[in-house]
Design a protein around this motif. Structure first.
Motif, PDB file in Angstrom:
ATOM      1  N   PHE A 109       0.829  -1.201   0.000  1.00 17.72           N
ATOM      2  CA  PHE A 109       0.000   0.000   0.000  1.00 17.72           C
ATOM      3  C   PHE A 109       0.862   1.249   0.000  1.00 17.72           C
ATOM      4  O   PHE A 109       2.060   1.214   0.308  1.00 17.72           O
ATOM      5  CB  PHE A 109      -0.928   0.024   1.222  1.00 17.72           C
ATOM      6  CG  PHE A 109      -0.196   0.125   2.535  1.00 17.72           C
ATOM      7  CD1 PHE A 109       0.159   1.365   3.081  1.00 17.72           C
ATOM      8  CD2 PHE A 109       0.162  -1.020   3.243  1.00 17.72           C
ATOM      9  CE1 PHE A 109       0.836   1.457   4.285  1.00 17.72           C
ATOM     10  CE2 PHE A 109       0.832  -0.938   4.445  1.00 17.72           C
ATOM     11  CZ  PHE A 109       1.168   0.299   4.966  1.00 17.72           C
ATOM     12  N   THR A 110       0.234   2.354  -0.332  1.00 19.62           N
ATOM     13  CA  THR A 110       0.834   3.675  -0.163  1.00 19.62           C
ATOM     14  C   THR A 110      -0.294   4.654   0.128  1.00 19.62           C
ATOM     15  O   THR A 110      -1.465   4.358  -0.135  1.00 19.62           O
ATOM     16  CB  THR A 110       1.612   4.106  -1.419  1.00 19.62           C
ATOM     17  OG1 THR A 110       2.366   5.289  -1.131  1.00 19.62           O
ATOM     18  CG2 THR A 110       0.673   4.404  -2.589  1.00 19.62           C
ATOM     19  N   PHE A 111       0.060   5.789   0.696  1.00 20.52           N
ATOM     20  CA  PHE A 111      -0.924   6.826   0.975  1.00 20.52           C
ATOM     21  C   PHE A 111      -0.799   7.960  -0.034  1.00 20.52           C
ATOM     22  O   PHE A 111       0.298   8.426  -0.341  1.00 20.52           O
ATOM     23  CB  PHE A 111      -0.748   7.394   2.386  1.00 20.52           C
ATOM     24  CG  PHE A 111      -1.373   6.550   3.454  1.00 20.52           C
ATOM     25  CD1 PHE A 111      -2.715   6.696   3.770  1.00 20.52           C
ATOM     26  CD2 PHE A 111      -0.630   5.600   4.143  1.00 20.52           C
ATOM     27  CE1 PHE A 111      -3.305   5.920   4.758  1.00 20.52           C
ATOM     28  CE2 PHE A 111      -1.203   4.811   5.125  1.00 20.52           C
ATOM     29  CZ  PHE A 111      -2.545   4.983   5.431  1.00 20.52           C
ATOM     30  N   SER A 112      -1.946   8.380  -0.543  1.00 16.47           N
ATOM     31  CA  SER A 112      -2.028   9.575  -1.366  1.00 16.47           C
ATOM     32  C   SER A 112      -2.897  10.555  -0.595  1.00 16.47           C
ATOM     33  O   SER A 112      -4.119  10.478  -0.639  1.00 16.47           O
ATOM     34  CB  SER A 112      -2.650   9.253  -2.733  1.00 16.47           C
ATOM     35  OG  SER A 112      -2.801  10.438  -3.502  1.00 16.47           O
ATOM     36  N   GLY A 113      -2.248  11.420   0.167  1.00 17.15           N
ATOM     37  CA  GLY A 113      -2.992  12.232   1.122  1.00 17.15           C
ATOM     38  C   GLY A 113      -3.516  11.324   2.218  1.00 17.15           C
ATOM     39  O   GLY A 113      -2.761  10.563   2.813  1.00 17.15           O
ATOM     40  N   GLU A 114      -4.820  11.359   2.478  1.00 18.14           N
ATOM     41  CA  GLU A 114      -5.426  10.472   3.473  1.00 18.14           C
ATOM     42  C   GLU A 114      -5.955   9.185   2.838  1.00 18.14           C
ATOM     43  O   GLU A 114      -6.390   8.278   3.529  1.00 18.14           O
ATOM     44  CB  GLU A 114      -6.574  11.198   4.190  1.00 18.14           C
ATOM     45  CG  GLU A 114      -6.120  12.358   5.074  1.00 18.14           C
ATOM     46  CD  GLU A 114      -5.262  11.897   6.237  1.00 18.14           C
ATOM     47  OE1 GLU A 114      -5.551  10.842   6.816  1.00 18.14           O
ATOM     48  OE2 GLU A 114      -4.295  12.604   6.562  1.00 18.14           O
ATOM     49  N   LYS A 115      -5.899   9.114   1.514  1.00 17.66           N
ATOM     50  CA  LYS A 115      -6.417   7.948   0.797  1.00 17.66           C
ATOM     51  C   LYS A 115      -5.372   6.847   0.717  1.00 17.66           C
ATOM     52  O   LYS A 115      -4.206   7.097   0.442  1.00 17.66           O
ATOM     53  CB  LYS A 115      -6.855   8.357  -0.610  1.00 17.66           C
ATOM     54  CG  LYS A 115      -7.395   7.208  -1.453  1.00 17.66           C
ATOM     55  CD  LYS A 115      -7.731   7.670  -2.859  1.00 17.66           C
ATOM     56  CE  LYS A 115      -8.199   6.506  -3.722  1.00 17.66           C
ATOM     57  NZ  LYS A 115      -8.484   6.931  -5.122  1.00 17.66           N
ATOM     58  N   LEU A 116      -5.795   5.600   0.951  1.00 23.67           N
ATOM     59  CA  LEU A 116      -4.899   4.457   0.860  1.00 23.67           C
ATOM     60  C   LEU A 116      -5.047   3.795  -0.508  1.00 23.67           C
ATOM     61  O   LEU A 116      -6.164   3.474  -0.929  1.00 23.67           O
ATOM     62  CB  LEU A 116      -5.193   3.449   1.966  1.00 23.67           C
ATOM     63  CG  LEU A 116      -4.251   2.228   2.004  1.00 23.67           C
ATOM     64  CD1 LEU A 116      -3.783   1.968   3.427  1.00 23.67           C
ATOM     65  CD2 LEU A 116      -4.975   0.985   1.474  1.00 23.67           C
TER      66      LEU A 116
END
Length: 460
Positions: A109-116
């Motif tokens: 996984f990675t985070f884009s802002g608060e989105k996973l």
């Protein structure tokens, strides 16, 4: 889980942490609360517990294995200077076998802002691998944290996980931190481990019990309760919260907040009132400077004896490097029983009780010993229970059904009063009030134990 053995009554009136030692400080999660919740939302009703932090234990495979090899499921997280937060989940324990491990639930996984952004495993038979000179190893080199015993990342998209390297970590392969969390069950007991009636009548009865309380020793008008705890645990917030309940609205008289060092620098004695114009309540909450791990920082443990014995005056300015001197201004040379401490309350953050650093445990143990010698009863006030368990955050009435809270404590439950302080709210909450009032009621009961012991000694 932090183990706190039950100690013999009258010899050691209060059990305190003596379990696994955390030898190096600063074991604080780098993952934000929202990021943890987002990850947990992919895994069910669970809680993340920090096991390993590379800046604490070292950016090496052996350090990682020593802390994590016997734990599962886990979430491994890497952080780079470019601000990317990324990692992987596996149900399987990491081992040194050098073989691939099957896990059809694994994902990166990675985070884009608060989105996973989630990247599921594409070949479950080769989901996870472990070798001696690296940290968490997913796929056939798809993602390796702490590669070659260095604070670096190795990635190879397509090796059993499909992802875009630039999207995952911005092609910045240098780690500034690596953490590993154990995924723990956060379900509920069928029956509560402490009975509580969550009704307005309960709050009314508790408030009345506190208002009408009288110490069993006639020369003592109010029970004095000493609040002790690490910086940020919520000592001042607890006073503000209790004051709010009796005022009927949220107040903020004592200085509180988030800081790395104590916001309380003076010894303060706070008298509560039964409403804005009401009479003083029969309890005084004594606030101290927060405990810090380092020597010469925070509350000086040598000041504790002066406080317990009633020598320290209100508004005494603490000096971390030097305890109160008997010739200091306001020093009570002949304190009466009403000036002494009748109950000690250790204020501990439920999110951090299982990772108390060794130096903090040593300071708390020293304080406990001083209180034991004086026969003063002691209680744990467990704060931030909503942050520690998602099911309690969802509904405060779940507190006494929370498996996570009970098993994290590992202490005789009669010594523990869990609470949620008012820190962000503008309006009072019934269930929060009931927990706060129950804690005060228990403090008064413990103070009565002290008075009874004093009276029995006088009649010997």
């Amino acid at each position: 889980m932090l183990k706190i053995p039950c100690l013999v009554l009258k010899v050691k009136l209060f059990p305190f942490p003596t379990g696994r030692k955390v030898k190096i400080p600063n074991m604080n999660s780098r993952l934000t609360s929202n990021q943890q919740k987002t990850i947990c939302s992919q895994l069910g009703t669970v809680k993340l517990k920090l096991l390993f932090k590379a800046t604490v234990y070292g950016f090496t495979g052996p350090a990682f294995l020593q802390r994590c090899s016997s734990h599962s499921p886990t979430v491994s997280v890497g952080y780079n200077a470019s601000g990317f937060v990324f990692g992987g989940f596996t149900q399987q324990p990491f081992t040194q076998s050098g073989q691939f491990v099957n896990d059809n639930k694994a994902f990166l996984f990675t985070f884009s802002g608060e989105k996973l952004i989630k990247y599921p495993v594409t070949n479950a038979a080769q989901a996870v691998k472990m070798v001696n000179n690296c940290g968490p190893h997913f796929g056939n080199g798809a993602l390796i944290l702490l590669n070659g015993n260095q604070p670096v990342v190795h990635t190879n998209p397509g090796q059993h996980y499909n992802f875009n390297a630039a999207e995952m970590h911005g092609n910045d392969l240098n780690l500034i931190e690596c953490e590993v969390y154990q995924v723990e069950d956060a379900t509920l007991f069928e029956k509560p481990w402490r009975m509580m009636t969550w009704q307005p009548q309960t709050k009314k009865e508790l408030m009345e019990s506190i208002k009408t309380y009288k110490p069993t020793v006639s020369s003592v008008p109010q029970a004095r309760v000493l609040m002790i705890g690490p910086v940020g645990a919520g000592k001042s917030s607890f006073f503000n919260s209790i004051n709010s309940v009796f005022r009927g609205h949220v107040t903020n008289q004592a200085i509180s907040g988030c800081a790395s060092t104590s916001l309380t620098t003076q010894f303060r004695t706070y008298t509560l009132k039964a409403g804005r114009e009401g009479k003083p309540l029969p309890i005084i909450l004594c606030d101290t400077m927060g405990l810090e791990e380092g020597n010469g920082a925070g509350l000086n443990v040598d000041d504790i004896s002066s406080i317990l014995k009633g020598h320290m005056p209100d508004r005494h300015q603490f000096n971390s490097a030097a305890p109160l001197d008997s010739e200091a201004h306001g020093y009570r040379k002949s304190p009466e029983l009403k000036d002494k401490i009748h109950c000690v309350v250790y204020v501990l953050d439920a999110c951090k009780i299982s990772i108390l650093p060794t130096k903090m445990e040593e300071k708390l143990k020293a304080i406990r010993n001083k209180a034991n010698l004086l026969g003063i009863p002691q209680l744990i006030l467990l704060t931030k229970i909503d942050e520690a368990c998602p099911l309690v955050e969802e509904d405060l009435m779940n507190i006494y059904r929370s498996i996570y809270i009970k098993e994290t404590l590992g202490v005789p439950l009669s010594c523990v009063a869990p609470v949620k302080n008012y820190t962000e709210e503008w309006e009072l909450d019934l269930n929060c009030d009931i927990l706060l009032l129950s804690a005060v009621n228990q403090m008064l009961r413990f103070a009565d134990n002290y008075f009874d012991d004093i009276m029995s000694q006088r009649h010997v």
